[in-house]
Structure formats: C-alpha cells, structure tokens
Design a protein around this motif. Structure first.
Motif, PDB file in Angstrom:
ATOM      1  N   ILE A 199      13.124  49.320  32.839  1.00 49.49           N
ATOM      2  CA  ILE A 199      12.807  50.259  33.925  1.00 49.49           C
ATOM      3  C   ILE A 199      13.750  51.461  33.844  1.00 49.49           C
ATOM      4  CG2 ILE A 199      12.779  50.572  36.435  1.00 49.49           C
ATOM      5  CD1 ILE A 199      11.956  47.652  36.720  1.00 49.49           C
ATOM      6  N   GLN A 200      15.005  51.166  33.569  1.00 45.51           N
ATOM      7  CA  GLN A 200      15.984  52.253  33.456  1.00 45.51           C
ATOM      8  C   GLN A 200      15.667  53.170  32.279  1.00 45.51           C
ATOM      9  OE1 GLN A 200      19.963  50.635  33.455  1.00 45.51           O
ATOM     10  NE2 GLN A 200      19.751  49.909  35.563  1.00 45.51           N
ATOM     11  N   GLU A 201      15.310  52.556  31.150  1.00 43.29           N
ATOM     12  CA  GLU A 201      15.020  53.367  29.965  1.00 43.29           C
ATOM     13  C   GLU A 201      13.834  54.286  30.214  1.00 43.29           C
ATOM     14  OE1 GLU A 201      14.602  50.493  26.836  1.00 43.29           O
ATOM     15  OE2 GLU A 201      16.783  50.121  26.809  1.00 43.29           O
ATOM     16  N   ILE A 217      21.283  45.416  44.984  1.00 43.01           N
ATOM     17  CA  ILE A 217      21.091  45.672  43.557  1.00 43.01           C
ATOM     18  C   ILE A 217      20.111  46.812  43.389  1.00 43.01           C
ATOM     19  CG2 ILE A 217      20.199  44.771  41.381  1.00 43.01           C
ATOM     20  CD1 ILE A 217      21.156  42.065  42.215  1.00 43.01           C
ATOM     21  N   GLU A 218      20.571  47.889  42.800  1.00 41.02           N
ATOM     22  CA  GLU A 218      19.701  49.036  42.570  1.00 41.02           C
ATOM     23  C   GLU A 218      19.075  48.947  41.183  1.00 41.02           C
ATOM     24  OE1 GLU A 218      21.579  52.522  45.297  1.00 41.02           O
ATOM     25  OE2 GLU A 218      22.396  52.325  43.272  1.00 41.02           O
ATOM     26  N   LEU A 219      17.814  49.384  41.111  1.00 35.06           N
ATOM     27  CA  LEU A 219      17.119  49.314  39.828  1.00 35.06           C
ATOM     28  C   LEU A 219      17.815  50.165  38.776  1.00 35.06           C
ATOM     29  CD1 LEU A 219      13.329  49.546  40.812  1.00 35.06           C
ATOM     30  CD2 LEU A 219      14.748  47.511  40.474  1.00 35.06           C
ATOM     31  N   LEU A 220      18.457  51.238  39.212  1.00 35.56           N
ATOM     32  CA  LEU A 220      19.019  52.172  38.234  1.00 35.56           C
ATOM     33  C   LEU A 220      20.519  52.025  38.029  1.00 35.56           C
ATOM     34  CD1 LEU A 220      17.031  55.446  39.097  1.00 35.56           C
ATOM     35  CD2 LEU A 220      16.473  53.633  37.459  1.00 35.56           C
ATOM     36  N   GLU A 221      21.110  50.984  38.579  1.00 29.63           N
ATOM     37  CA  GLU A 221      22.558  50.923  38.413  1.00 29.63           C
ATOM     38  C   GLU A 221      22.978  50.252  37.119  1.00 29.63           C
ATOM     39  OE1 GLU A 221      23.147  48.109  42.028  1.00 29.63           O
ATOM     40  OE2 GLU A 221      25.116  48.283  41.074  1.00 29.63           O
ATOM     41  N   ASP A 222      24.238  50.479  36.776  1.00 28.99           N
ATOM     42  CA  ASP A 222      24.802  50.002  35.530  1.00 28.99           C
ATOM     43  C   ASP A 222      24.638  48.482  35.393  1.00 28.99           C
ATOM     44  OD1 ASP A 222      26.470  49.739  33.272  1.00 28.99           O
ATOM     45  OD2 ASP A 222      28.140  49.239  34.618  1.00 28.99           O
ATOM     46  N   PRO A 223      24.004  48.011  34.299  1.00 27.62           N
ATOM     47  CA  PRO A 223      23.731  46.582  34.130  1.00 27.62           C
ATOM     48  C   PRO A 223      24.976  45.706  34.241  1.00 27.62           C
ATOM     49  CG  PRO A 223      22.535  47.834  32.489  1.00 27.62           C
ATOM     50  CD  PRO A 223      23.405  48.816  33.220  1.00 27.62           C
ATOM     51  N   ALA A 224      26.094  46.188  33.725  1.00 28.87           N
ATOM     52  CA  ALA A 224      27.318  45.374  33.798  1.00 28.87           C
ATOM     53  C   ALA A 224      27.717  45.156  35.260  1.00 28.87           C
ATOM     54  CB  ALA A 224      28.447  46.061  33.027  1.00 28.87           C
ATOM     55  N   ARG A 225      27.515  46.196  36.062  1.00 31.00           N
ATOM     56  CA  ARG A 225      27.843  46.057  37.481  1.00 31.00           C
ATOM     57  C   ARG A 225      26.879  45.120  38.196  1.00 31.00           C
ATOM     58  NH1 ARG A 225      28.648  51.439  40.750  1.00 31.00           N
ATOM     59  NH2 ARG A 225      27.409  50.258  42.235  1.00 31.00           N
ATOM     60  N   VAL A 226      25.623  45.205  37.802  1.00 28.50           N
ATOM     61  CA  VAL A 226      24.621  44.312  38.385  1.00 28.50           C
ATOM     62  C   VAL A 226      25.001  42.860  38.105  1.00 28.50           C
ATOM     63  CG1 VAL A 226      22.218  43.531  38.194  1.00 28.50           C
ATOM     64  CG2 VAL A 226      22.745  45.978  38.286  1.00 28.50           C
ATOM     65  N   ALA A 242       9.638  59.066  39.025  1.00 31.40           N
ATOM     66  CA  ALA A 242       9.926  58.554  37.683  1.00 31.40           C
ATOM     67  C   ALA A 242      10.038  57.026  37.694  1.00 31.40           C
ATOM     68  CB  ALA A 242      11.214  59.174  37.142  1.00 31.40           C
ATOM     69  N   GLN A 243      10.670  56.489  38.735  1.00 32.09           N
ATOM     70  CA  GLN A 243      10.792  55.024  38.815  1.00 32.09           C
ATOM     71  C   GLN A 243       9.429  54.358  38.994  1.00 32.09           C
ATOM     72  OE1 GLN A 243      14.434  53.415  41.202  1.00 32.09           O
ATOM     73  NE2 GLN A 243      14.071  55.504  41.872  1.00 32.09           N
ATOM     74  N   LEU A 244       8.560  54.994  39.774  1.00 30.71           N
ATOM     75  CA  LEU A 244       7.227  54.413  39.966  1.00 30.71           C
ATOM     76  C   LEU A 244       6.467  54.384  38.648  1.00 30.71           C
ATOM     77  CD1 LEU A 244       6.237  56.016  43.396  1.00 30.71           C
ATOM     78  CD2 LEU A 244       6.970  53.669  42.946  1.00 30.71           C
ATOM     79  N   LEU A 245       6.573  55.463  37.888  1.00 30.35           N
ATOM     80  CA  LEU A 245       5.939  55.482  36.568  1.00 30.35           C
ATOM     81  C   LEU A 245       6.568  54.413  35.684  1.00 30.35           C
ATOM     82  CD1 LEU A 245       5.870  59.352  36.238  1.00 30.35           C
ATOM     83  CD2 LEU A 245       3.832  57.883  36.334  1.00 30.35           C
ATOM     84  N   ALA A 246       7.894  54.291  35.781  1.00 34.28           N
ATOM     85  CA  ALA A 246       8.621  53.361  34.918  1.00 34.28           C
ATOM     86  C   ALA A 246       8.252  51.898  35.192  1.00 34.28           C
ATOM     87  CB  ALA A 246      10.128  53.558  35.088  1.00 34.28           C
ATOM     88  N   ILE A 247       7.943  51.567  36.439  1.00 34.38           N
ATOM     89  CA  ILE A 247       7.609  50.164  36.715  1.00 34.38           C
ATOM     90  C   ILE A 247       6.148  49.858  36.377  1.00 34.38           C
ATOM     91  CG2 ILE A 247       9.339  49.921  38.546  1.00 34.38           C
ATOM     92  CD1 ILE A 247       6.936  49.935  40.543  1.00 34.38           C
ATOM     93  N   GLY A 248       5.376  50.899  36.080  1.00 36.60           N
ATOM     94  CA  GLY A 248       4.011  50.624  35.638  1.00 36.60           C
ATOM     95  C   GLY A 248       2.911  51.251  36.481  1.00 36.60           C
ATOM     96  N   ASP A 284      22.917  32.802  34.436  1.00 33.01           N
ATOM     97  CA  ASP A 284      21.562  32.967  33.902  1.00 33.01           C
ATOM     98  C   ASP A 284      20.790  34.038  34.671  1.00 33.01           C
ATOM     99  OD1 ASP A 284      22.253  30.960  32.206  1.00 33.01           O
ATOM    100  OD2 ASP A 284      21.044  29.399  33.180  1.00 33.01           O
ATOM    101  N   LEU A 285      20.932  34.014  35.990  1.00 34.87           N
ATOM    102  CA  LEU A 285      20.198  34.993  36.781  1.00 34.87           C
ATOM    103  C   LEU A 285      20.659  36.415  36.460  1.00 34.87           C
ATOM    104  CD1 LEU A 285      18.153  35.717  38.957  1.00 34.87           C
ATOM    105  CD2 LEU A 285      19.951  35.455  40.671  1.00 34.87           C
ATOM    106  N   ALA A 286      21.958  36.570  36.252  1.00 37.29           N
ATOM    107  CA  ALA A 286      22.467  37.906  35.905  1.00 37.29           C
ATOM    108  C   ALA A 286      21.741  38.423  34.669  1.00 37.29           C
ATOM    109  CB  ALA A 286      23.975  37.845  35.672  1.00 37.29           C
ATOM    110  N   GLU A 287      21.547  37.539  33.691  1.00 33.66           N
ATOM    111  CA  GLU A 287      20.850  37.959  32.473  1.00 33.66           C
ATOM    112  C   GLU A 287      19.401  38.328  32.764  1.00 33.66           C
ATOM    113  OE1 GLU A 287      21.007  35.338  28.896  1.00 33.66           O
ATOM    114  OE2 GLU A 287      23.150  35.279  29.451  1.00 33.66           O
ATOM    115  N   VAL A 288      18.759  37.488  33.582  1.00 34.56           N
ATOM    116  CA  VAL A 288      17.351  37.730  33.927  1.00 34.56           C
ATOM    117  C   VAL A 288      17.193  39.098  34.593  1.00 34.56           C
ATOM    118  CG1 VAL A 288      15.519  37.017  35.523  1.00 34.56           C
ATOM    119  CG2 VAL A 288      16.643  35.309  34.087  1.00 34.56           C
ATOM    120  N   VAL A 289      18.066  39.386  35.550  1.00 43.55           N
ATOM    121  CA  VAL A 289      17.942  40.649  36.287  1.00 43.55           C
ATOM    122  C   VAL A 289      18.225  41.827  35.358  1.00 43.55           C
ATOM    123  CG1 VAL A 289      18.853  42.045  38.181  1.00 43.55           C
ATOM    124  CG2 VAL A 289      18.493  39.601  38.522  1.00 43.55           C
ATOM    125  N   VAL A 290      19.267  41.701  34.561  1.00 43.25           N
ATOM    126  CA  VAL A 290      19.609  42.797  33.653  1.00 43.25           C
ATOM    127  C   VAL A 290      18.458  43.068  32.679  1.00 43.25           C
ATOM    128  CG1 VAL A 290      21.105  43.422  31.716  1.00 43.25           C
ATOM    129  CG2 VAL A 290      22.112  42.592  33.856  1.00 43.25           C
TER     130      VAL A 290
END
Ligand code: ATP
Ligand code: MG
Length: 332
Positions: free
Chosen positions: A286-288, A207-216, A64-70, A274-280
């Motif tokens: 991808i998460q959606e 940093i996991e692709l699927l983890e909670d954005p606030a935690r990231v 699912a993640q592979l599909l999600a990234i494109g 700023d980077l936190a925003e970029v990553v989130v």
C-alpha cells in the motif's frame, strides 16, 4: 446494479488500520457488486479548523491511498467532493427543510462541539449531517456502508429524503444502511477498551497505513496485552489479545478459531512477532503504490478530474430535478 456511496475525510496524514479494516477494504469489494461512488470529502474537512496547505496535501494523499488499496477508477467513480458543486448546492436546500431541533439532536455534534467549546464550534460542524445527507441523496444511492458512529446521520438522511419526497414529489431514492458482515472493529493498541481512532488514540495506540514499517512492528510488539498468558479470543475479558487476533484474522483470512488453535501453548510474544510481520507485509505494498501515485500529482489530479466529471453527470440530474420541484425558476 445497486448504487453505493461512501466518503472519507482527508483529515489525517494517513488512514489508520481501523479505517482500512473497518471501512475502506469493503469499498474495494463493492466495486464488483455495485455501482460505486467514493469521495474524499474535503467540504466536511473544514468544519473543525484546518490548515489550507495541509488540507490540499491530505486530499491528494487520501486519494492516492484509496487507489493504492485497490479502488479502481475504471470500475468505480472516485472524486473529490469540492470538485462537484452540487454537494453544497443540495446541502443548502436540505438545510432549509431540516428542523433546528432535529439537527440539535445529532450526538456527533454534541460530542465534538463539547470538546471545542460551544462558542467556538462552527455552524458548518452543526450542519455537517445535512451535507452528508446531500452527499448520499445526490447520487440516489441505494446503500450506504456505515459504522455505528454514522447510523444517526443516515437516519436523518432518510428522514430528509422522505420529507422532500412527500412535500415536493418523489425525487430521492431512500438509502438503506449497509452493514457489512465480518467487518473488524479495531481497538487502540495501548487501550484496547477504546476504538483505534485518529482523534482519541495516542501515537502508540494507532497504526497508520503510511508509517514506517519498523515503527509499526515495534508498536505491535509493545501492544498492551492482558493478564494471564493464554491466547484466546475473548473481547470482554481479554480485549488486548482479542484485538491482535482480530487484526491477524482480518489481514490473513484465517479464522479466529484457527488462530487460537495455532497459538495454543505459545506466548503473547510469539503472537505479536508474527502479527508484526503480517501487518508490515500488508501495508508495504500500500505504501509503495501510494508513493507511486504521489510521484505524479498532475496525473493524480487528472484522474480525479475524470472522476468528478462522472460524478457530476450523476449528481447534476438530481440537482436539476430538486431545483425544479422546489420552484426555482430555470435559467433561460
Ligand atoms: P475521528 O476520531 O476523527 O472520528 P476516526 O479515526 O474515527 O476519526 P473516521 O474518519 O471517523 O475515523 O472514520 C472513517 C471510517 O473508518 C468510518 O467508516 C468508520 O466507521 C471507520 N472506522 C474508524 N475507526 C475504526 C475502527 N477502530 N475500527 C473499525 N472501523 C473504524
Ligand atoms: Mg470517527
């Protein structure tokens, strides 16, 4: 079009930013230039102990993640390794032309078996690089994108291809390592001298692709930075800040020089915020999309079945030739 093959193990609940920026993101690009085969290598995932239910779930989540990234199943072949029995079948044949001493020299086995204890390490872990050779040679791949950690395994693959070809006649394409330029190597947020990795990083370093954005965001804000306060790119002396700049650059396409200029006179805190925003913002879609694919597992499984069909069409021809060359009696 040249053919490329790559695989990833379903051994974590989520891929991490290092996997994404160092490997998976390139997979998306190859779909335009190459005949691309991508597999979730579940056979490899049982070499060091696993939980059956967890493996099944992780296999779906990985796909699912592979599909999600494109990764687009219409433009590439996406499949699960165990759906294509030819991988294990060719691996057996290759096992029989691999020297015991040759396999014993693989440094990944030495490292991983040292960690587990030599008595407990499985024969599957020992012969893992031979299975990887089978993965590659089955598809007659011209190119294999590899990180430094897999270079020795690709060398073995080439040796085995060469050996088979000279002993039994030309059968395999000789795969070339594909070193992708500008591929980011991401380091651990808490210890920027080691690479970000699922086995070596602490939870706060990863940093996991699927983890909670606030935690990231929180992890990035509390990333270890270096002494001094200047924002410069200097991995040798300032590995922490340099890693943050690499991630920033890789996700936005802005050059390191441009970023350094933009942050002149500003503090680490500004960069991190700023980077936190970029990553989130990068991981949110991808998460959606991952969630969307996981909502309908039957549909996901169907898609993987189509991929396996396509993969078998390519791999069964190679295996038939191998069986014939090696002298197996064809079934009537
Ligand atoms: P392990 O710790 O179990 O080895 P890992 O985190 O290194 O896991 P792998 O599954 O070994 O992840 O790697 C998958 C792909 O991601 C490989 O192509 C590897 O080169 C790449 N990769 C892993 N970590 C990083 C990183 N920190 N930066 C860039 N690329 C990475
Ligand atoms: Mg690794």
């Amino acid at each position: 079009r040249p053919r490329v093959l790559s695989g990833i193990q379903p051994t974590a609940d989520s891929f991490h930013l290092g996997n994404y920026l160092g490997a998976l993101r390139n997979w998306v690009g190859f779909q335009d230039s190459h005949d691309a085969f991508y597999c979730v290598v579940d056979l490899h995932a049982i070499t060091a102990g696993h939980e059956p239910k967890v493996l099944r779930q992780r296999t779906r989540v990985s796909a699912a993640q592979l599909l999600a990234i494109g990764i687009d199943p219409d433009r590439s072949t996406l499949f699960v390794q165990s759906h294509v029995p030819e991988h294990a079948q060719l691996a057996w044949v290759l096992n029989c032309i691999t020297g015991f001493g040759e396999a014993s020299r693989m440094t990944q086995f030495k490292d991983k078996s040292a960690k587990q204890g030599a008595e407990r390490a499985s024969v599957g872990l020992f012969t893992y690089p031979v299975l990887m050779a089978a993965d590659i040679l089955l598809y007659q791949a011209d190119a294999v994108p590899v990180g430094e950690d897999q270079r020795q395994h690709l060398e073995l693959t080439r040796d085995l291809a060469q050996r088979f070809n000279t002993t039994y006649g030309p059968t395999f394409v000789m795969p070339e390592p594909f070193i992708v330029r500008d591929t980011a190597k991401i380091t651990d947020l808490q210890d920027p001298t080691i690479k970000m990795s699922k086995s070596a990083s602490s939870p706060n370093g990863l940093i996991e692709l699927l983890e909670d954005p606030a935690r990231v965001a929180k992890k990035i804000r509390s990333a270890v930075t270096d002494t001094g306060r200047e924002i410069v790119y200097d991995p040798g002396h300032k590995p922490g800040v340099s890693n943050l700049l690499s991630i920033y650059s890789a996700l936005t396409g802005r050059s390191l020089d441009d970023l350094v200029l933009a942050y002149a006179g500003k503090g680490y805190g500004d960069l991190k915020k700023d980077l936190a925003e970029v990553v989130v913002e990068a991981i949110r879609p991808i998460q959606e999309r991952t969630r969307m694919y996981l909502e309908d597992p039957a549909q996901l499984d169907k898609l993987l079945a189509v991929g396996a069909e396509k993969a078998r069409a390519a791999s069964s021809a190679t295996l038939r030739r191998v069986y014939d060359r090696i002298g197996f009696l064809a079934p009537a």
